[in-house]
Design an enzyme around this catalytic site. Structure first.
Site, short mmCIF file in Angstrom:
data_model
loop_
_atom_site.label_atom_id
_atom_site.label_comp_id
_atom_site.label_asym_id
_atom_site.label_seq_id
_atom_site.Cartn_x
_atom_site.Cartn_y
_atom_site.Cartn_z
CE LYS A 158 -4.00 -2.14 2.32
NZ LYS A 158 -4.95 -2.05 3.46
CG PHE A 185 -13.02 2.46 7.32
CD1 PHE A 185 -12.62 1.77 6.18
CD2 PHE A 185 -13.64 1.73 8.33
CE1 PHE A 185 -12.83 0.40 6.04
CE2 PHE A 185 -13.85 0.36 8.20
CZ PHE A 185 -13.44 -0.30 7.05
CG HIS A 205 -5.48 -6.34 -0.04
ND1 HIS A 205 -6.66 -6.49 0.63
CD2 HIS A 205 -5.53 -7.22 -1.08
CE1 HIS A 205 -7.41 -7.41 0.01
NE2 HIS A 205 -6.74 -7.86 -1.03
CB THR A 225 -7.05 -5.08 10.26
OG1 THR A 225 -7.59 -6.26 9.68
CG2 THR A 225 -7.38 -3.88 9.39
CE1 TYR A 240 -9.48 -3.02 0.81
CE2 TYR A 240 -8.44 -1.12 -0.19
CZ TYR A 240 -8.35 -2.28 0.57
OH TYR A 240 -7.14 -2.70 1.08
NE ARG A 278 -6.60 -11.95 5.85
CZ ARG A 278 -7.27 -10.80 5.76
NH1 ARG A 278 -7.22 -10.08 4.63
NH2 ARG A 278 -7.94 -10.33 6.77
CG ASN A 304 -3.60 -1.90 6.98
OD1 ASN A 304 -3.50 -1.61 5.79
ND2 ASN A 304 -4.62 -2.57 7.47
NE ARG A 364 -2.35 -5.29 7.37
CZ ARG A 364 -3.51 -5.84 7.04
NH1 ARG A 364 -4.03 -6.79 7.80
NH2 ARG A 364 -4.14 -5.47 5.94
P1 ATP Z 1 -7.17 -5.70 3.57
O1 ATP Z 1 -8.56 -6.00 3.01
O2 ATP Z 1 -6.63 -4.36 3.10
O3 ATP Z 1 -6.23 -6.84 3.35
P2 ATP Z 1 -8.04 -6.50 6.17
O4 ATP Z 1 -8.72 -7.62 5.45
O5 ATP Z 1 -7.09 -6.84 7.26
O6 ATP Z 1 -7.27 -5.57 5.16
P3 ATP Z 1 -10.58 -5.11 6.21
O7 ATP Z 1 -11.53 -5.21 7.33
O8 ATP Z 1 -10.87 -5.84 4.94
O9 ATP Z 1 -9.12 -5.51 6.77
O10 ATP Z 1 -10.39 -3.56 5.90
C1 ATP Z 1 -9.86 -3.13 4.66
C2 ATP Z 1 -8.92 -1.97 4.90
O11 ATP Z 1 -9.68 -0.85 5.34
C3 ATP Z 1 -7.89 -2.17 6.01
O12 ATP Z 1 -6.75 -2.87 5.59
C4 ATP Z 1 -7.55 -0.75 6.37
O13 ATP Z 1 -6.65 -0.19 5.42
C5 ATP Z 1 -8.91 -0.07 6.24
N1 ATP Z 1 -9.61 -0.04 7.54
C6 ATP Z 1 -10.20 -1.07 8.18
N2 ATP Z 1 -10.72 -0.70 9.34
C7 ATP Z 1 -10.45 0.63 9.46
C8 ATP Z 1 -10.71 1.62 10.45
N3 ATP Z 1 -11.39 1.32 11.57
N4 ATP Z 1 -10.27 2.88 10.21
C9 ATP Z 1 -9.60 3.19 9.09
N5 ATP Z 1 -9.31 2.31 8.10
C10 ATP Z 1 -9.72 1.05 8.29
MG MG Z 2 -9.97 -7.34 3.74
#
Ligand code: ATP
Ligand code: MG
Length: 140
Positions: free
Chosen positions: A11, A59, A117, A93, A51, A87, A114, A104
């Protein structure tokens, strides 16, 4: 165990800090092979599509703005159990909750910024890979 492919993004917070190689070193050390990789500037439309599952979350706007704030590196990773393994290698996350040694924990700035992805299931991996790569760009 089955050989799988998963989709990864390094990212903007990581590319901006010149961490592409550092992230790739953790990926490769974990036994995952980078079988496709390119650095791109995501468009707003691409980020919103990618997304879309989070469209209703508070967010979402911040997330899309972040994903287009600097270049990203999109990748296809291959290996035994690659989806779950990546993962694990990424960590939680929220970096403050991520296990020691995960990407991370080591590199992420915050729950939003973070660093990486990774796909969460076989179906999403296939969809995400197809959004960014054509078949002949993936060489295992
Ligand atoms: P990714 O899909 O990016 O691999 P993830 O599966 O660990 O991450 P998700 O719940 O799918 O987490 O959230 C997607 C992305 O949205 C997160 O990686 C982060 O960049 C952002 N995100 C998630 N929760 C928050 C939050 N509470 N505040 C800000 N950004 C967030
Ligand atoms: Mg995700």
């Amino acid at each position: 165990m089955a050989i799988e492919r998963t989709f990864s993004i390094i990212k903007p917070d990581a590319t901006a800090r010149n961490l592409t190689g550092a992230v790739n070193a953790i990926i490769e050390k974990a036994g995952l092979r980078i079988v496709a990789q390119k650095r791109i500037q995501m468009t707003r439309a691409q980020a919103e599509t990618f997304y879309a599952v989070h469209k209703a979350r508070p967010f979402f706007g911040e997330l899309v703005d972040f994903m287009i704030s600097a270049p990203v590196v999109v990748q296809v990773l291959e290996g035994d159990n690659a989806i779950a393994k990546y993962r694990d290698v990424m960590g939680a996350t929220d970096p403050s909750k991520a296990a020691d040694g995960t990407i991370r924990k080591v590199h992420a700035k915050s729950i939003g910024e973070n660093s990486v992805h990774g796909s969460d299931a076989a179906e999403t991996a296939a969809i995400e890979i197809a959004q960014f790569f054509s078949g002949n760009e993936i060489v295992g």
